[in-house]
Design an enzyme around this catalytic site. Structure first.
Site, PDB file in Angstrom:
ATOM      1  N   CYS A 115       0.822  -1.207  -0.017  1.00 43.82           N
ATOM      2  CA  CYS A 115       0.083  -0.030   0.152  1.00 43.82           C
ATOM      3  C   CYS A 115       0.906   1.254   0.055  1.00 43.82           C
ATOM      4  O   CYS A 115       0.667   2.391  -0.847  1.00 43.82           O
ATOM      5  CB  CYS A 115      -0.880   0.045   1.019  1.00 43.82           C
ATOM      6  SG  CYS A 115      -2.125   1.292   1.164  1.00 43.82           S
ATOM      7  N   CYS A 116       1.951   1.292   0.736  1.00 45.33           N
ATOM      8  CA  CYS A 116       2.812   2.384   0.854  1.00 45.33           C
ATOM      9  C   CYS A 116       3.734   2.742  -0.380  1.00 45.33           C
ATOM     10  O   CYS A 116       3.816   3.763  -0.916  1.00 45.33           O
ATOM     11  CB  CYS A 116       3.615   2.317   2.176  1.00 45.33           C
ATOM     12  SG  CYS A 116       3.098   2.909   3.594  1.00 45.33           S
ATOM     13  N   CYS A 199      -1.170   8.396   7.277  1.00 48.60           N
ATOM     14  CA  CYS A 199      -2.551   8.273   6.817  1.00 48.60           C
ATOM     15  C   CYS A 199      -3.304   7.733   8.107  1.00 48.60           C
ATOM     16  O   CYS A 199      -2.923   7.251   8.977  1.00 48.60           O
ATOM     17  CB  CYS A 199      -2.349   7.069   6.001  1.00 48.60           C
ATOM     18  SG  CYS A 199      -1.559   7.568   4.310  1.00 48.60           S
ATOM     19  N   CYS A 202      -3.431   4.381   9.816  1.00 43.96           N
ATOM     20  CA  CYS A 202      -1.898   3.743  10.097  1.00 43.96           C
ATOM     21  C   CYS A 202      -1.281   4.343  11.267  1.00 43.96           C
ATOM     22  O   CYS A 202      -0.157   4.426  11.626  1.00 43.96           O
ATOM     23  CB  CYS A 202      -1.124   3.671   9.058  1.00 43.96           C
ATOM     24  SG  CYS A 202      -2.012   2.430   7.612  1.00 43.96           S
ATOM     25  N   CYS A 226       7.621   4.178   5.435  1.00 48.50           N
ATOM     26  CA  CYS A 226       6.656   3.856   4.590  1.00 48.50           C
ATOM     27  C   CYS A 226       7.535   3.452   3.339  1.00 48.50           C
ATOM     28  O   CYS A 226       6.800   2.946   2.234  1.00 48.50           O
ATOM     29  CB  CYS A 226       5.878   5.261   4.050  1.00 48.50           C
ATOM     30  SG  CYS A 226       6.970   6.510   3.450  1.00 48.50           S
TER      31      CYS A 226
HETATM   32  S1  SF4 Z   1       0.464   4.654   5.576  1.00 45.43           S
HETATM   33 FE1  SF4 Z   1      -1.022   3.035   5.527  1.00 45.43          FE
HETATM   34  S2  SF4 Z   1      -2.717   3.713   4.106  1.00 45.43           S
HETATM   35 FE2  SF4 Z   1      -1.150   5.107   3.985  1.00 45.43          FE
HETATM   36  S3  SF4 Z   1       0.013   4.267   2.145  1.00 45.43           S
HETATM   37 FE3  SF4 Z   1       0.966   3.350   3.851  1.00 45.43          FE
HETATM   38  S4  SF4 Z   1      -0.116   1.475   4.454  1.00 45.43           S
HETATM   39 FE4  SF4 Z   1      -1.370   2.733   2.846  1.00 45.43          FE
END
Ligand code: SF4
Length: 244
Positions: A115-116, A199, A202, A226
């Protein structure tokens, strides 16, 4: 930047031995020297957190012309989005980068690294490529948590891209000292008790000792990164989609 290639410096000793004023002067000198060398190719990465706001203010003291970029995601808290929108109005030289690709629901739970990678690392690569960045400037600090102790003030991990961490040796108190003394605005979420912002899904309020302990709680990434400080950034854009 040869004058500042400080691999021989003991970072921990600098954290403890320099006072606030000396650290501010060192940070300004680092940015100034890099700006002389890279000119418009020097660009500040602004994450909208307290450290980024210090670096942004320092950079503006060196030259109001210095540009910046913000990487945002669909999961940023509403307060952060508003803070960003206001900042971009005030500083049109800040460009916003965001990935709107479709991703699986709750990818932040099932695969936070992926996701990151998609939402943060790839737009950072995009910013570096699009803005012609030769030197990117970050608010990374070595006292933030376990994953940040081994960074240097000047790094050249990616070929053709220098990374400058001008407040690497500042501690948390000095960041707040600077913001208060120079009246720099900060994200209102700090007033809620957060010490490190990311985010919404998280990021938690944490009273654990390290600043980043509230990030990715309950996952393997807890208190971690991240990826923008650990993954290669000079990757051709067309390779991004296949490698993510
Ligand atoms: S901090 Fe969380 S929601 Fe944001 S990009 Fe990374 S995993 Fe995804």
């Amino acid at each position: 930047m040869k004058d500042f290639l400080n691999d021989g410096d003991n970072i921990k000793q600098l954290v403890e031995s320099l006072n606030f004023k000396e650290k501010v002067e060192r940070s300004l000198a680092l940015i100034e020297k890099a700006y002389q060398e890279y000119g418009d190719g020097l660009v500040v990465a602004n994450s909208l957190g307290k450290d980024s706001m210090v670096v942004w203010d320092l950079a503006k003291r060196v030259s109001p012309k210095i540009r910046g970029f913000i990487v945002t995601t669909r999961f940023k808290p509403a307060e952060t989005v508003k803070f960003m929108n206001d900042l971009v109005v005030e500083y049109p030289e800040l460009e916003v980068f965001k990935c709107d690709d479709e991703i699986p629901d709750e990818l932040y739970k099932t695969a936070p690294d992926k996701c990151c990678d998609i939402l943060k690392v790839i737009p950072t690569r995009d910013a570096i490529e699009t803005m012609g960045v030769g030197c990117w400037v970050t608010g990374l600090r070595c006292t933030e948590g376990r994953t940040r102790v081994d960074f240097r003030e000047i790094e050249s991990r990616d070929e053709g891209l220098l990374k400058l961490n001008p407040i690497l040796i500042w501690n948390e108190r000095e960041v707040w000292q600077y913001l208060a003394l120079y009246k720099v605005k900060v994200n209102p979420l700090y007033a809620e008790g957060y010490r490190s912002l990311g985010c919404a899904p998280c990021t938690s309020i944490s009273t654990d000792p390290n600043e980043r302990d509230g990030r990715w709680i309950g996952s393997s990434k807890c208190g971690g990164e991240c990826g923008i400080h650990t993954r290669p950034l000079k990757v051709k854009l067309q390779e991004n989609t296949t490698s993510a």
